[in-house]
Design a protein around this motif. Structure first.
Motif, short mmCIF file in Angstrom:
data_model
loop_
_atom_site.label_atom_id
_atom_site.label_comp_id
_atom_site.label_asym_id
_atom_site.label_seq_id
_atom_site.Cartn_x
_atom_site.Cartn_y
_atom_site.Cartn_z
N UNK A 72 14.94 27.45 31.82
CA UNK A 72 14.82 28.69 32.25
C UNK A 72 14.80 29.59 30.99
N UNK A 73 13.77 30.39 30.92
CA UNK A 73 13.51 31.32 29.56
C UNK A 73 12.75 30.60 28.73
N UNK A 74 12.32 29.38 28.76
CA UNK A 74 11.30 28.92 27.69
C UNK A 74 9.89 28.67 28.32
N UNK A 75 9.15 28.00 27.80
CA UNK A 75 7.66 28.50 28.12
C UNK A 75 6.99 26.85 28.21
N UNK A 76 5.84 26.54 28.83
CA UNK A 76 5.23 25.73 28.93
C UNK A 76 3.60 26.10 28.65
N UNK A 77 2.69 25.36 27.96
CA UNK A 77 1.48 25.75 27.52
C UNK A 77 0.68 24.87 28.48
N UNK A 78 -0.32 25.40 28.93
CA UNK A 78 -1.63 24.70 29.78
C UNK A 78 -2.76 25.30 29.92
N UNK A 130 8.30 27.43 23.13
CA UNK A 130 7.43 26.22 23.74
C UNK A 130 8.27 24.82 23.60
N UNK A 131 8.51 24.66 24.92
CA UNK A 131 9.36 23.31 24.98
C UNK A 131 8.19 22.26 25.58
N UNK A 132 7.18 22.58 26.14
CA UNK A 132 6.40 21.55 26.59
C UNK A 132 4.95 22.09 26.48
N UNK A 133 3.85 20.94 26.51
CA UNK A 133 2.67 21.15 26.89
C UNK A 133 2.10 20.29 28.27
N UNK A 134 1.55 21.08 28.91
CA UNK A 134 1.17 20.31 30.30
C UNK A 134 -0.36 20.23 30.34
N UNK A 166 5.54 16.44 26.57
CA UNK A 166 4.17 16.57 27.17
C UNK A 166 4.69 16.28 28.78
N UNK A 167 3.92 17.20 29.63
CA UNK A 167 3.84 16.57 31.15
C UNK A 167 2.45 16.49 31.44
N UNK A 168 2.25 15.42 32.13
CA UNK A 168 0.87 15.23 32.76
C UNK A 168 1.02 15.38 34.28
#
Ligand SMILES: Cc1ncc(COP(=O)(O)O)c(C=O)c1O
Length: 330
Positions: A72-78, A130-134, A166-168
């Motif tokens: 919570x409070x972090x971001x994912x890029x997509x 940023x802690x993940x890229x989807x 990375x999330x797929x």
């Protein structure tokens, strides 16, 4: 009616229903359903991962999967039209406290220079990190676009370099696999966590899985229960999934051929249709949907100026040809 609104509209086949009826079941919240365990183990193995978790929907699988990477409070890029950004009713914000920033690519592709420019490392207690890229493969709203494995590998190398994950969203990863011949394990290798669906092109009535490390799945199991997604004698549904994996993966090539046939009828270049989704530009999308319905073909409007056609298990070659004739006339 020939239903081209979505590949989620399929009904279980007789053989699938028989497999469901035969399933041995137990209480899965107690970890006692043998068929769920078999499905989870099998899908984890297909993607070269340690473990998997059965969920009722792809949306829940995405929420759980992203949450394993992002606090919570972090971001994912997509990408801006990603399902997680556009079609999950803000679940990642509302339920997980996660923010998103998006890059825009109308073809649904990875734009590595833009991602690199957007990526925000840990800059201390002032900025969102940023802690993940989807990524989404195939990309639903970009017309079933396939993300080339080379681009995914380049993204993986970038993520490793900057220390992000990375999330797929692989709701239709099976379509990408069949369209390109890329092994599911190769897709698994570029992702830390995946969400995959059995209820789209594979034709199961219900079911998706989160796939990842044993720790991520153990954590997701607890969160799934918290969301009200702990299910009991659900082997009856997992059996449909196992049947789909045995019988409905390779046949996706037929759906892809039918989609190209429909594309041609609608004046869309078939070479631009890699899988089972066709997006047709139409100024009068709603009018077109209504006119097609009058003539026995169900299609959907995606936005004011585009119509979407999706092929699937319940659309035969004859259905596709009939629908193509109707849509070409319109
Ligand atoms: C790419 C993608 N991800 C996730 C989902 C969510 O699946 P569900 O409808 O099972 O929640 C969908 C649904 O169509 C999808 O297209």
């Amino acid at each position: 009616m020939i239903d081209l609104r979505s590949d989620t509209v399929t009904k279980p086949t007789e053989a699938m229903r028989a497999a469901m009826a035969r399933a041995e079941v137990g209480d899965d919240v107690y970890g006692e359903d043998p068929v769920v365990a078999e499905l989870e183990e099998r899908v984890a193995g297909m993607f070269g991962k340690e473990a998997a978790l059965f969920t009722p929907t792809g949306s829940m699988a995405n929420v759980l999967a992203v949450r394993t990477l992002v606090e919570p409070g972090q971001e994912v890029l997509c990408e801006s039209a990603a399902h997680i950004a556009r079609a999950e009713l803000g679940a990642h914000g509302a339920l997980s406290g996660i923010t998103m920033r998006t890059w825009y690519d109308p073809r649904g592709q990875i734009d590595l220079p833009t991602i690199a420019a957007m990526f925000a490392p840990d800059l201390g207690p002032f900025f969102v990190r940023t802690t993940a890229i989807a990524v989404e493969n195939t990309h639903n709203f970009a017309g079933g676009a396939v993300l080339p494995i080379e681009d995914l590998e380049a993204l993986r190398a970038f993520a490793d370099g900057v220390g992000t994950r990375i999330h797929l969203d692989g709701a239709r990863i099976w379509n990408a696999h069949v369209a390109t011949g890329t092994a599911l394990s190769e897709y698994g290798a570029i992702a830390d966590v995946l969400a995959v669906c059995l209820s789209k092109g594979l034709g199961a009535p219900v079911g998706s899985l989160v796939v990842g490390t044993a720790d991520a799945i153990a954590e997701s199991r607890i969160r799934r229960k918290r969301l009200g997604g702990g299910m009991r004698q659900v082997g009856i549904l997992a059996a449909a999934g196992l049947h789909a994996l045995d019988h409905h993966v390779e046949r996706l090539a037929e759906d892809h051929a039918h989609a190209r046939l429909l594309a041609e009828a609608c004046g869309v270049d078939p070479a631009s249709v890699p899988t089972n989704i066709v997006v047709v530009p139409r100024d009068d999308a709603q009018g077109f949907v209504a006119a097609a319905r009058e003539q026995g073909v169900l299609v959907s409007a995606v936005g004011a100026k585009a119509v979407r056609l999706v092929t699937h298990l319940d659309v035969s070659k004859t259905d596709a040809e009939q629908a193509a004739a109707v849509l070409a006339r319109l």
